[in-house]
Scaffold this active site. Structure first.
Site, PDB file in Angstrom:
ATOM      1  N   LYS A 117       0.830  -1.199   0.000  1.00 22.73           N
ATOM      2  CA  LYS A 117       0.000   0.000   0.000  1.00 22.73           C
ATOM      3  C   LYS A 117       0.867   1.252   0.000  1.00 22.73           C
ATOM      4  CE  LYS A 117      -2.791   2.826   3.015  1.00 22.73           C
ATOM      5  NZ  LYS A 117      -3.331   3.011   4.372  1.00 22.73           N
TER       6      LYS A 117
ATOM      7  N   ASP B   6      -6.692   0.645   0.515  1.00 26.95           N
ATOM      8  CA  ASP B   6      -6.861   0.919   1.944  1.00 26.95           C
ATOM      9  C   ASP B   6      -8.252   0.444   2.361  1.00 26.95           C
ATOM     10  OD1 ASP B   6      -8.608   2.791   0.917  1.00 26.95           O
ATOM     11  OD2 ASP B   6      -7.851   4.457   2.118  1.00 26.95           O
TER      12      ASP B   6
END
Length: 271
Positions: free
Chosen positions: A121, A140
């Site tokens: 991420k 996310d």
């Protein structure tokens, strides 16, 4: 699930609804973006943006950030939560940048993943926002929720969801896709009660009809299609268990025990 040919109308509507969708973390270079993204874990972007100006004023580059003491860094970033782990990651990543990359933030996924505290991420944020390199999709909590609600993925974890998104969304949209989903998740498709009645993509969303009818979509239920009950809803949840009452022995056993028991001495009357 939505196929690649069906994604374009969805993207177009999201772009019209959120023309300002972009990375909310304030930064001036890839190093600041890297540190801000590490700080953003389990924390709002607004809070991170309150902390980073003072942090970067004191420690503007990897060399300075790597030399800061754990205690000093803890005191500056405490309000972002989980500050001890974040301090270790920030100091470790900064030292690694200084020793292995001359203080520069690398431009490849593998090199970014070699930094302490950096997973896919964070690496995707740095590559996409910092360098404009579409190597993957930022996933996310908002992207996870919306990908499932919109029928873009039925993945069970961020890795599976990212792979699904990369398959059906054109590569040139990977970077902007996460911004669109994040903004839509914050403004319209909120976790507890999505605003399907005003959602610009409701007609394209397989979950909207369920929410509008006051029901939970099957893909947001527990295993086997049965909705999980919150712990507090279970009977007696949170209450202390009472000790089990002792069973009284049968009458015959009570009588036998009474015969075996020694007789109590008679009480003497007071004179």
């Amino acid at each position: 699930m939505i196929l690649e040919a069906d994604v374009r109308p969805l993207l177009d509507r999201l772009k019209q609804a959120h023309p300002d969708a972009a990375c909310a973390l304030v930064h001036e270079n890839p190093f600041q973006l890297l540190i801000a993204t590490i700080l953003s874990a389990q924390c709002t972007d607004a809070r991170v943006n309150m902390v980073t100006p003072g942090l970067f004023a004191k420690y503007p580059d990897a060399a300075a950030m790597g030399a800061v003491s754990q205690q000093d860094l803890d005191s500056i970033i405490r309000s972002t939560g989980f500050y001890r782990n974040k301090s270790k990651s920030i100091r470790g990543a900064s030292l690694r940048l200084t020793e292995a990359f001359g203080g520069d933030v690398p431009r490849t996924m593998d090199e970014l993943l070699s930094l302490p505290g950096v997973a896919r991420k964070t690496a995707n944020v740095v590559l996409g926002v910092g360098y404009g390199i579409a190597d993957g999709v930022v996933v996310d909590t908002h992207v996870v929720r919306l990908s499932r609600r919109l029928g873009l993925s039925r993945g069970k974890n961020p890795e599976e969801i990212e792979q699904d998104l990369m398959r059906i969304v054109p590569r040139e949209e990977w970077i902007h896709l996460s911004h669109l989903l994040i903004f839509h998740g914050r403004r319209i498709c909120i976790a507890r009660k999505p605003k399907c009645d005003v959602c610009p993509v409701a007609s394209l969303c397989p979950s909207a009809s369920y929410f509008l009818a006051g029901k939970m979509p099957p893909w947001e239920r527990g295993r086997g299609g049965v909705e999980k009950k919150p712990a507090a809803a279970k009977k007696g949840a949170g209450a202390k268990k009472r000790p089990a009452a002792k069973k009284r022995p049968p009458a015959k056993k009570r009588a036998a025990a009474k015969k075996r028991a020694p007789a109590r001495p008679a009480r003497r009357k007071a004179k």
